[in-house]
Structures are given as C-alpha cells and as structure tokens.
Design a protein around this motif. Sequence first.
Motif, mmCIF file in Angstrom:
data_model
loop_
_atom_site.group_PDB
_atom_site.id
_atom_site.type_symbol
_atom_site.label_atom_id
_atom_site.label_comp_id
_atom_site.label_asym_id
_atom_site.label_seq_id
_atom_site.Cartn_x
_atom_site.Cartn_y
_atom_site.Cartn_z
ATOM 1 N N ARG A 121 -25.717 -47.072 -1.646
ATOM 2 C CA ARG A 121 -27.120 -48.084 -1.559
ATOM 3 C C ARG A 121 -25.516 -49.322 -2.218
ATOM 4 N NH1 ARG A 121 -30.660 -51.730 -3.139
ATOM 5 N NH2 ARG A 121 -31.664 -52.077 -1.239
ATOM 6 N N LEU A 128 -24.106 -52.526 -0.536
ATOM 7 C CA LEU A 128 -24.720 -53.886 -0.895
ATOM 8 C C LEU A 128 -23.525 -54.618 -1.065
ATOM 9 C CD1 LEU A 128 -27.892 -54.202 -3.208
ATOM 10 C CD2 LEU A 128 -27.394 -54.859 -0.549
ATOM 11 N N TYR A 177 -21.165 -55.045 2.032
ATOM 12 C CA TYR A 177 -21.783 -56.262 2.828
ATOM 13 C C TYR A 177 -21.460 -58.187 2.216
ATOM 14 C CZ TYR A 177 -25.774 -59.608 3.517
ATOM 15 O OH TYR A 177 -26.657 -61.228 3.769
ATOM 16 N N MET A 185 -25.404 -47.471 4.436
ATOM 17 C CA MET A 185 -26.620 -48.171 5.069
ATOM 18 C C MET A 185 -27.472 -46.588 6.197
ATOM 19 S SD MET A 185 -27.251 -50.336 2.608
ATOM 20 C CE MET A 185 -29.505 -50.123 3.125
ATOM 21 N N ASP A 205 -34.949 -48.684 4.334
ATOM 22 C CA ASP A 205 -33.963 -49.745 3.974
ATOM 23 C C ASP A 205 -33.503 -50.816 5.231
ATOM 24 O OD1 ASP A 205 -33.049 -52.374 3.235
ATOM 25 O OD2 ASP A 205 -31.654 -51.341 1.713
ATOM 26 N N THR A 210 -31.212 -54.378 5.275
ATOM 27 C CA THR A 210 -30.151 -54.473 4.555
ATOM 28 C C THR A 210 -29.352 -53.975 5.978
ATOM 29 O OG1 THR A 210 -30.061 -53.989 2.415
ATOM 30 C CG2 THR A 210 -28.208 -53.859 3.246
ATOM 31 N N ARG A 230 -29.063 -57.870 7.394
ATOM 32 C CA ARG A 230 -28.066 -58.855 7.630
ATOM 33 C C ARG A 230 -26.696 -58.708 7.711
ATOM 34 N NH1 ARG A 230 -31.219 -62.895 7.255
ATOM 35 N NH2 ARG A 230 -30.150 -64.088 5.403
#
Length: 684
Positions: free
Chosen positions: A554, A558, A561, A587, A593, A596, A599
């Motif tokens: 994860r 992030l 991203y 993801m 989640d 995320t 986003r």
Amino acid sequence: MGNDNSGRVENLAQVGGDVHGGIHFHGGRDVPVPRELPPEPEHFVDREEQRAWLDRLLDGDRRGRAEVGAVTGLSGVGKSALIAYWLRAHDVIERFDHGQVYFDFGSGRRTVDQAAEHCLRALGVPGERIPPTSQGKIALLRTETDHRRLLFFFDNVDDVRELLRLRPASPDSVVLCTSHRDAAELRPDGVAAIRLAPLDEDTALDVLRRCAGAELVEAELDAAKRVVELCGYLPIALRVVAARLVKRGGRIERVAAELQDRQRRRVRLEKVLRALDFATDGLDEPHAELYRLLGVFPGRGFTAEAVAALADLDPADAEDALEELHDRSLLERDDLDRYRFHDLVREHAAEAGRQLGADRREAALRRLVGWYRRQGAFADRKVMEPTRLRVADPDVAGKNPFSGKKAALEWLERERPNLLAVVGVCAENDWHEDVVAICDGPLWALHHQHKHYADTLAALRRAVDSAAALGNPVAEARMRSLRSQLLVETGETAQARDESERACAVAERAGHRRVLASALEFRGKALHACGDHSDAIGFFHRAHALNEEVGQVRGMALQEYLAGKSLVALGKYAEALDNLRTALDRMAGFPDDARTPERIRITMGRAHQGRDRHDDALSEFEAAIRSIRARGASFDLAEPLELLAESLVATGRPGAQDCLREALSLHESVRSPKADRVRGKLTG
C-alpha cells in the motif's frame, strides 16, 4: 322558594314564619379570599412560547379534575418569574375569584404536610379544625376546595409526584408549580410539564438593557455579549450583574474581565452559585459523588459509557445516575442521549470536583483517558486501513464495538471536542504517551474524513512536544510528518517544508525504515506544495524503495500516486498515467480503502485534462465523485467538483456553475484559503 338546597354554603337557616330580631349563627365563619401570589417581576422579557403553553394549560380540557402544570429547570433560569409574570400580566388572577394561594417548598426543606396546613389556614380554616395527620389535612383540603375556583402556586417543589396529593377537588381550580426535577414522566398522571431553558443571546441582552440601561449596553455591545455568555444566559445572573453596574457604575468591559477571573466570578455571582449549592445539598452521597466526578470531566458533553469509565461504574448504573441528575435539572440531555452541564453548573461542579483530592481526581482522569484511547483506537481501525502506520497503540485487543465505518466516524465526530479536551488534560499532566496515541489514532483518522484544521493542528503541536519529551524519535518523526501535511492543506507551505525536513532528520536518527519512508513521503508532499516537483519525485522514489524493502504494498501505491501528481505538475502526462495506473492496480488489494483510489482517479483526470482529453477526464472525475458521495466524505468533493467544472466548460456541457458553487460552499465551511480561487472562477 322551595325547601331544597344544592351546593356548599357556610351557614344555612330554614325559617317557617316571621322572624323578629336578628339571627345569630354559632360556629360559623367568614370565608377569606387569599391573595398570596408574589408580585410581578421587574424587567421580565420574552418566554412567549412558554406563556402560550400556560395559556393552553388554562384553557384545556380538565376532564373533571383540577389541572396541574409544572415548570421545571435549572436554578436561576426564571421558572418562578415566568409564572408570576404570566399570572399578573395576563389577568389570569381574575379567573380565580375564590383566591390564590402561594407556598414555597424550599426544594425539600418543607413538606406536603406543611403545605396542606398552610393552604387550609389561607382558606380560612381555624387552627382547631385542622387535623393533626397529613392524611386528615389533605382530606379536609379536598372538602374546602370543592366547588371553588382557586389557584395554587407551589414554588421550588422537590417531588412533583408527591405534590399530586394536594390536588384540589374542584375542576375549576388550577395548580402550578416549579421544580428542579423534570416532570415529563408524570404526564400519564395528568401533569402538564415544560422544561425551561436559559435565554438566547438576544433575549439575554434585552434583560441587560432593561436592567442596566440600553445606552450602556449598546455602547459596549461586544463586551455585553461576553457578559451574557459568562452569565450562562441565566436571568438571575444577569440581574445580579446589572445591579452591580447600576449601583457602582463603570464599564461593561470591566465586568466582563471580572467574570472571566474565576475567583472574582464566584464573588460576583455568589447568589447564583449559592442556589446551586442548595440544589446539590439534596443529593444522596452516590449522586453527589458522581456530580463531583463530573466536575473533573474535561469535555463538554458525555455519554453513560464515558462516565462509567470516569466513575468506575457499570454503564447501566452510570445511565441511572445521570438520569437522576438530569431530573434535578443539573444536567441537560440532547436527542443523542448525551448529557452536558449548563456553563454555570459546570463551573460549580468543577469546584465540587476539587474537593475530591488530587489522587482521586487523577485516578478518575486516568480511567477516562484510557477509555478514550481504547475506543479511539477501535474507531481508527474501522475508519482507516487497519494496517496503516501507527506509532502508538499498534495493536488493540478485544472485540471492536463499532459495527462499521459509518458508526465509527459518527462517534469520532461527536467525541471530537472531548478527544481534544483529553489531549489538553494529558499534555498538562505530562501524560505524553496518551497525547501521542490519541493524535496518531482517532484524531488523525477523523482528519482523513472531516477537516477541523485549527483544532487538529494545535493537538499535533502538543503531540510533537510530547514525543520529544518522551525522547521517542519514532513518535516525533511521525507527529511532525502529520503536522506538515496539515500545514500543506492549509496553505502554510513554507512551514510545512520546514516541519517535514525536521521530521526526516529525526526519522533518519531513529533508524525505523517504515517511519523514515513515511517521513520522506510527507517531505515530498511539502516540496510538491512549494512547487519543487522534481525534488518531490526524488523523495517519493526513496520512500517507494524503502516500502518495497519492508513489503508495504500500500505504501508503494501511495508513492506511485504522489509521484504521478508531481509528474502531472511537470507536464509529463503519459509518464504520470503509467504511475497512476500501477498505483490503482495495487490498491485493488485494499478494498477497505476507498479514499486512495478516489485520489488516484482525480489525478488521472488532471493528466487527461493536460492532454485535452476531457471526455476521459470527465469519466475519472465522475467516478471519484460517486465514490466520495457514497462514503459521505463531503469535504473531499471540493477538488473533483472544481476540476469537473473545468472539463464541463471545455466540452460545452452544462452544470459547471453548480459544481463550483458546491465546491465554494465546502471550502468556506472549513475556511479553506482555496475558497477565494473558486469564488474567482464563479464571478469570472
């Protein structure tokens, strides 16, 4: 005339012929008409709704018995004044031509037996005719009130249920009473009840104008508003303050300063607080003990579960005890079954709490802090990814009490003021581990969904200091990193850059790879916000490598991203989309989640906009907006709505203005600096 008589008379003679001379009655008496009501209060204002309620009570269907009305509420809220004003100002007295009787129970100091005797004497019953027993007095009172139009005003009744024994026999009579105890439960017994709340600000200011002078209040209106707030919007407190202003003159600002000083406040409002002393004197020891413990509670509103922890009680017992304090008007209750003090009662309870002694106060607070820490940890795990980085309370044992994310988030929002207050208490007492745990857990989880920038920033400042005081570089790096993120979000980019730099330095010394990866990530975010996009990408790549080493998939997503965001800012749209698609694929393994992926889609939409592919951009923005609305995170809508508006304009489709108006409202609700930008787009 016939020989029949109906009705009650004091003396009766039947005469068969002429009468010569006078007739003498032996044992008869004149029947007085008592007029015992207190005078109309001066400077009475408002309470229109409550006066209308009394009007309805007077004109209601008696159903063959005397009406009983109870006005309940806090000491000094104006219960007696309301009834006295209504009786005098509305000519109600004239409807009770056989008299009006007043008796003050003194909140338990005087008994029903004494009240019955007073009523009999007021109605003209000689002392030798009054029975010695309560039962006999009450029976005689029914006889004396039969077929009469009487008003009884019983003030400061401790138990309204007990008062029902004095209900007069005549349906033309009315009983009114005031009580600290709530009487809503007595409606099945024929008692109409209304609970009187403190005044609102405008009405409280009107009381101050009438009592101290309108010109004085208008000249210092801001100070006057502080004064009525410090008086708890209670009529009795306002009149005490107004009397001081009239007697000694001076400025309202000075009075406001005196009321803000705790010791001087006690002197100025001695009459009000003395009334609360009297109200609490009637509590039995278990309830008095709980009242003192509630004076230690750091927050505003509280639930039975929190109070159970504070007082070391079973939750059901805590609920019963809180209900008793509510019935005595010492607590208010909202529609969510949360209890709170009126401001002046809270101050009075805090004074009582100081009588407990330092050890008992600390033990109670320790239990409460432990409860909030544990509940907050459970809520955090329902709201955010259970495996996310946590430097405090990484594990929490037991069954999670929250059924799902929605319930946990609702609890966090309701308890936010208390969580912040607990952080303050822990910081004051050097309970540094608790400060870090609550900021790292429930407060950060709440921030991800609902933004309360000023409060959360202040809490994180305390958490940074606590982590440093503990000598815990891992916790300090984490708290500085979280604080840098909030500074980014509030537009304080220079401060965010400095805070994130310190976070990285502390994390390097700590040697904790996952915390270092997190610090590097937040450092990259701060640099991105400052416009240093190439440098930001370098930090994201370093964080990505560390997360790959420790197997944090994860975390890798992030960083991909975030690197994609910076690539978009640099105009490298194709490379950005490659990063973002990889992140979105990763993801998929974290279905809990939803934020995320939202986003990521928003950033993909930005990349499509950069390539003038607005249809693709619309698809990504609309998918993100649907997901955000589904999880109820309204603030997260602001950015995609603004971006959606741009693509709607570019494709000539309607709806852009609606999107911008909603985005502006969301930014304004949290005082975001981005509101000006959206406002400019709307006006442009």
